[in-house]
Design a protein around this motif. Structure first.
Motif, PDB file in Angstrom:
ATOM      1  N   LYS A   1       0.828  -1.205   0.000  1.00  0.00           N
ATOM      2  CA  LYS A   1       0.000   0.000   0.000  1.00  0.00           C
ATOM      3  C   LYS A   1       0.865   1.258   0.000  1.00  0.00           C
ATOM      4  CE  LYS A   1      -3.808   2.270   2.462  1.00  0.00           C
ATOM      5  NZ  LYS A   1      -4.744   2.167   3.626  1.00  0.00           N
ATOM      6  N   LEU A   2       1.922   1.266   0.817  1.00  0.00           N
ATOM      7  CA  LEU A   2       2.822   2.422   0.849  1.00  0.00           C
ATOM      8  C   LEU A   2       3.474   2.651  -0.511  1.00  0.00           C
ATOM      9  CD1 LEU A   2       4.641   2.038   4.283  1.00  0.00           C
ATOM     10  CD2 LEU A   2       3.315   4.015   3.534  1.00  0.00           C
ATOM     11  N   LEU A   3       3.918   1.566  -1.130  1.00  0.00           N
ATOM     12  CA  LEU A   3       4.518   1.685  -2.455  1.00  0.00           C
ATOM     13  C   LEU A   3       3.493   2.158  -3.483  1.00  0.00           C
ATOM     14  CD1 LEU A   3       6.679  -1.572  -2.509  1.00  0.00           C
ATOM     15  CD2 LEU A   3       7.518   0.775  -2.352  1.00  0.00           C
ATOM     16  N   GLY A   4       2.263   1.676  -3.355  1.00  0.00           N
ATOM     17  CA  GLY A   4       1.217   2.093  -4.279  1.00  0.00           C
ATOM     18  C   GLY A   4       0.930   3.579  -4.192  1.00  0.00           C
ATOM     19  N   GLN A   5       0.956   4.118  -2.990  1.00  0.00           N
ATOM     20  CA  GLN A   5       0.721   5.550  -2.821  1.00  0.00           C
ATOM     21  C   GLN A   5       1.807   6.373  -3.504  1.00  0.00           C
ATOM     22  OE1 GLN A   5       0.536   5.815   1.454  1.00  0.00           O
ATOM     23  NE2 GLN A   5      -1.575   5.044   1.567  1.00  0.00           N
ATOM     24  N   LYS A   6       3.005   5.839  -3.574  1.00  0.00           N
ATOM     25  CA  LYS A   6       4.114   6.504  -4.249  1.00  0.00           C
ATOM     26  C   LYS A   6       4.110   6.235  -5.752  1.00  0.00           C
ATOM     27  CE  LYS A   6       8.125   8.661  -4.524  1.00  0.00           C
ATOM     28  NZ  LYS A   6       8.235  10.132  -4.429  1.00  0.00           N
ATOM     29  N   GLY A   7       3.375   5.198  -6.173  1.00  0.00           N
ATOM     30  CA  GLY A   7       3.375   4.801  -7.580  1.00  0.00           C
ATOM     31  C   GLY A   7       4.482   3.832  -7.924  1.00  0.00           C
ATOM     32  N   TRP A   8       5.025   3.152  -6.891  1.00  0.00           N
ATOM     33  CA  TRP A   8       6.165   2.269  -7.090  1.00  0.00           C
ATOM     34  C   TRP A   8       5.866   0.806  -6.755  1.00  0.00           C
ATOM     35  CZ3 TRP A   8      10.798   5.407  -4.584  1.00  0.00           C
ATOM     36  CH2 TRP A   8      11.049   6.549  -5.366  1.00  0.00           C
ATOM     37  N   SER A   9       4.620   0.417  -6.698  1.00  0.00           N
ATOM     38  CA  SER A   9       4.309  -0.965  -6.322  1.00  0.00           C
ATOM     39  C   SER A   9       4.562  -1.954  -7.456  1.00  0.00           C
ATOM     40  CB  SER A   9       2.857  -1.085  -5.849  1.00  0.00           C
ATOM     41  OG  SER A   9       1.959  -0.685  -6.869  1.00  0.00           O
ATOM     42  N   ALA A  10       4.675  -1.459  -8.683  1.00  0.00           N
ATOM     43  CA  ALA A  10       4.905  -2.338  -9.830  1.00  0.00           C
ATOM     44  C   ALA A  10       6.024  -1.758 -10.680  1.00  0.00           C
ATOM     45  CB  ALA A  10       3.623  -2.490 -10.644  1.00  0.00           C
ATOM     46  N   PRO A  11       7.281  -1.915 -10.261  1.00  0.00           N
ATOM     47  CA  PRO A  11       8.410  -1.248 -10.931  1.00  0.00           C
ATOM     48  C   PRO A  11       8.558  -1.583 -12.407  1.00  0.00           C
ATOM     49  CG  PRO A  11       9.092  -2.113  -8.792  1.00  0.00           C
ATOM     50  CD  PRO A  11       7.719  -2.644  -9.057  1.00  0.00           C
ATOM     51  N   ALA A  12       8.126  -2.773 -12.830  1.00  0.00           N
ATOM     52  CA  ALA A  12       8.325  -3.183 -14.223  1.00  0.00           C
ATOM     53  C   ALA A  12       7.161  -2.802 -15.127  1.00  0.00           C
ATOM     54  CB  ALA A  12       8.563  -4.691 -14.292  1.00  0.00           C
ATOM     55  N   TRP A  13       6.097  -2.231 -14.574  1.00  0.00           N
ATOM     56  CA  TRP A  13       4.926  -1.917 -15.388  1.00  0.00           C
ATOM     57  C   TRP A  13       5.154  -0.656 -16.210  1.00  0.00           C
ATOM     58  CZ3 TRP A  13      -0.510  -2.842 -12.903  1.00  0.00           C
ATOM     59  CH2 TRP A  13      -0.578  -4.160 -12.421  1.00  0.00           C
ATOM     60  N   PRO A  14       4.602  -0.625 -17.413  1.00  0.00           N
ATOM     61  CA  PRO A  14       4.672   0.609 -18.208  1.00  0.00           C
ATOM     62  C   PRO A  14       3.721   1.670 -17.665  1.00  0.00           C
ATOM     63  CG  PRO A  14       3.371  -1.048 -19.355  1.00  0.00           C
ATOM     64  CD  PRO A  14       3.942  -1.727 -18.135  1.00  0.00           C
ATOM     65  N   VAL A  15       3.964   2.901 -18.042  1.00  0.00           N
ATOM     66  CA  VAL A  15       3.150   4.027 -17.556  1.00  0.00           C
ATOM     67  C   VAL A  15       1.690   3.850 -17.916  1.00  0.00           C
ATOM     68  CG1 VAL A  15       2.766   6.512 -17.780  1.00  0.00           C
ATOM     69  CG2 VAL A  15       5.095   5.628 -17.598  1.00  0.00           C
ATOM     70  N   GLU A  16       1.404   3.366 -19.128  1.00  0.00           N
ATOM     71  CA  GLU A  16       0.006   3.256 -19.569  1.00  0.00           C
ATOM     72  C   GLU A  16      -0.793   2.249 -18.756  1.00  0.00           C
ATOM     73  OE1 GLU A  16       2.607   0.930 -22.573  1.00  0.00           O
ATOM     74  OE2 GLU A  16       2.713   2.804 -21.428  1.00  0.00           O
ATOM     75  N   CYS A  17      -0.113   1.377 -18.002  1.00  0.00           N
ATOM     76  CA  CYS A  17      -0.816   0.420 -17.140  1.00  0.00           C
ATOM     77  C   CYS A  17      -0.785   0.835 -15.675  1.00  0.00           C
ATOM     78  CB  CYS A  17      -0.217  -0.972 -17.300  1.00  0.00           C
ATOM     79  SG  CYS A  17      -0.480  -1.714 -18.924  1.00  0.00           S
ATOM     80  N   GLY A  18      -0.227   2.001 -15.385  1.00  0.00           N
ATOM     81  CA  GLY A  18      -0.182   2.492 -14.012  1.00  0.00           C
ATOM     82  C   GLY A  18       1.162   2.365 -13.345  1.00  0.00           C
ATOM     83  N   GLY A  19       2.163   1.858 -14.065  1.00  0.00           N
ATOM     84  CA  GLY A  19       3.488   1.713 -13.500  1.00  0.00           C
ATOM     85  C   GLY A  19       4.321   2.972 -13.642  1.00  0.00           C
ATOM     86  N   PRO A  20       5.537   2.972 -13.097  1.00  0.00           N
ATOM     87  CA  PRO A  20       6.396   4.161 -13.177  1.00  0.00           C
ATOM     88  C   PRO A  20       7.131   4.303 -14.493  1.00  0.00           C
ATOM     89  CG  PRO A  20       7.496   2.468 -11.896  1.00  0.00           C
ATOM     90  CD  PRO A  20       6.137   1.923 -12.256  1.00  0.00           C
ATOM     91  N   GLY A  21       7.120   3.245 -15.333  1.00  0.00           N
ATOM     92  CA  GLY A  21       7.803   3.324 -16.609  1.00  0.00           C
ATOM     93  C   GLY A  21       9.316   3.336 -16.482  1.00  0.00           C
ATOM     94  N   TRP A  22       9.842   2.683 -15.456  1.00  0.00           N
ATOM     95  CA  TRP A  22      11.287   2.675 -15.232  1.00  0.00           C
ATOM     96  C   TRP A  22      12.003   1.844 -16.293  1.00  0.00           C
ATOM     97  CZ3 TRP A  22      11.183   1.416  -9.271  1.00  0.00           C
ATOM     98  CH2 TRP A  22      10.822   2.584  -8.577  1.00  0.00           C
TER      99      TRP A  22
END
Length: 402
Positions: A48-69
């Motif tokens: 939950k803490l990571l989700g609030q920062k937007g970092w709960s899914a490091p490998a996800w692309p931006v269009e799916c809600g990830g950080p796009g790293w």
């Protein structure tokens, strides 16, 4: 191939490190650093803490809600999480079923499940292994028969899964089932999403050698699964399973966590004495530690090479199998050296201390108390995610052509 970090990468590392230092709860951090067992609430609150920062899914692309790293940024993230003692984000939703949904799921499945995975709304488990179908996963026998009746169009599932990690908490399971028993064993498998509250599902605990309830047996008796929960095409589940396992293996190296454990080992070996001197100064023991450290350094460089190839558009391929083999061998060697360094002090078993119920170990040595259980738990790493023997076969086939 450039294996050096750019100034932008180092700035990203500083940002990640500062955020982790400020936001990782100390109680959770201490459990990880001291080899205790994080519980369900620990994993859920960290997600939950990571989700609030937007970092709960490091490998996800931006269009799916990830950080796009980038791959390099994700590698830095893994390393910093390992260094500080952050618990892993459970992979079953974020790193395993989500990539399959992104590539093969329909739009309705993506819209419904991906936001829930990102937020940690659903706790997922994996329904792959069966009694007699572990490393030879394609021999699975859990059957799904498609039926249309007054209740609609659905599959009826019967069979059994085993070694289902944390299935006792799961809301959903992604499951391989046999839908065409007449086809070749890899060609008759489908990929279903199953609600674990569906009538006919029974979860039974498997208590492991360290007295932990981490894995389970799951039984299916006439379990109805809507056809809408089929991912992709019927009988193409083996393709999706291979895709998922490729994603799982690239994150299995755990270099940051192993570097942290190496420092813990050195600290223990400095405190332990042999002939009045620190154990770490004993030539034989020091050579064993140095051997593992060299292997870990080589693994870190190999991970960097794989990342460089991935950033250039080439997938991990058989290199992922190499990472899996070597990383798990290093993890097991580190736990073995820890127990050897502590010696008989590792023998007392204190489950209440491991579960966080007591602040200090009954035997009086907080460092030593968890290590025997930790050692035994890490025997599994060379088996899960495709056993190391299977990984060697993959390397032989894909690189050597054997």
């Amino acid at each position: 191939m450039d294996l050096d970090y750019s100034p932008a990468d180092e700035a990203f590392r500083a940002e990640v490190r500062d955020w982790l230092e400020a936001n990782l709860p100390q109680t959770i951090r201490e459990k990880v650093l001291n080899h205790k067992r994080p519980n369900r609430d620990d994993f859920a609150s960290w997600h939950k803490l990571l989700g609030q920062k937007g970092w709960s899914a490091p490998a996800w692309p931006v269009e799916c809600g990830g950080p796009g790293w980038t791959e390099v940024q994700r590698h830095i993230w893994d390393g910093e999480c390992g260094r500080i003692g952050a618990p892993m984000v459970l992979p079953f939703g974020v790193s395993m079923v989500a990539p399959v949904l992104m590539k093969y799921g329909n739009e309705a499945q993506k819209r419904y499940y991906l936001p829930r995975i990102l937020a940690g709304t659903d706790w997922w488990c994996q329904g792959y292994s069966e009694p007699g179908s572990g490393s030879d996963l394609a021999s699975l026998r859990t059957r799904a028969v498609r039926v249309t009746d007054e209740s609609g169009d659905h599959y009826v599932v019967n069979g059994q899964k085993t070694w289902t990690t944390l299935g006792q908490y799961a809301d959903m399971m992604f499951c391989l089932v046999r839908t065409d028993p007449a086809a070749k064993k890899q060609e008759g498998i489908s990929f279903l999403l199953i609600d674990m509250k569906t009538p006919g599902i029974t979860v039974r605990p498997i208590i492991t050698l360290d007295e932990d309830h981490e894995v389970n047996e799951v039984f299916f008796e006439d379990v109805k699964v809507p056809v809408a929960n089929l991912v992709g095409e019927e009988n193409r589940g083996w393709t999706y399973a291979k895709y998922l396992l490729g994603h799982e293996r690239t994150g299995i190296a755990r270099v940051g966590a192993s570097k942290r454990e190496l420092e813990f080992l050195k600290g223990v070996a400095l405190k332990q004495k042999k002939h009045g001197k620190p154990l770490l100064h004993d030539p034989v023991f020091a050579a064993r530690v140095a051997s593992v450290e060299i292997e870990l350094m080589a693994l870190e460089v190999t991970v960097a090479r794989v990342i460089s190839s991935s950033d250039n558009g080439r997938g991990p391929g058989p290199e992922a199998s190499m990472l899996k083999i070597k990383s798990t061998e290093i993890q097991q060697a580190l736990t073995e050296l820890m127990v050897d360094a502590i010696g008989p002090l590792a023998a007392p078993f204190d489950p209440a201390f491991l579960e966080g119920e007591h602040q200090h170990a009954a035997g009086g040595d907080d460092d030593a108390a968890p290590l025997a259980a930790y050692y035994f738990n890490f025997r599994k790493t060379s088996i899960y995610g495709g056993s190391n023997e299977i990984q060697k076969n993959i390397i032989a086939q894909m690189i050597l052509g054997i």
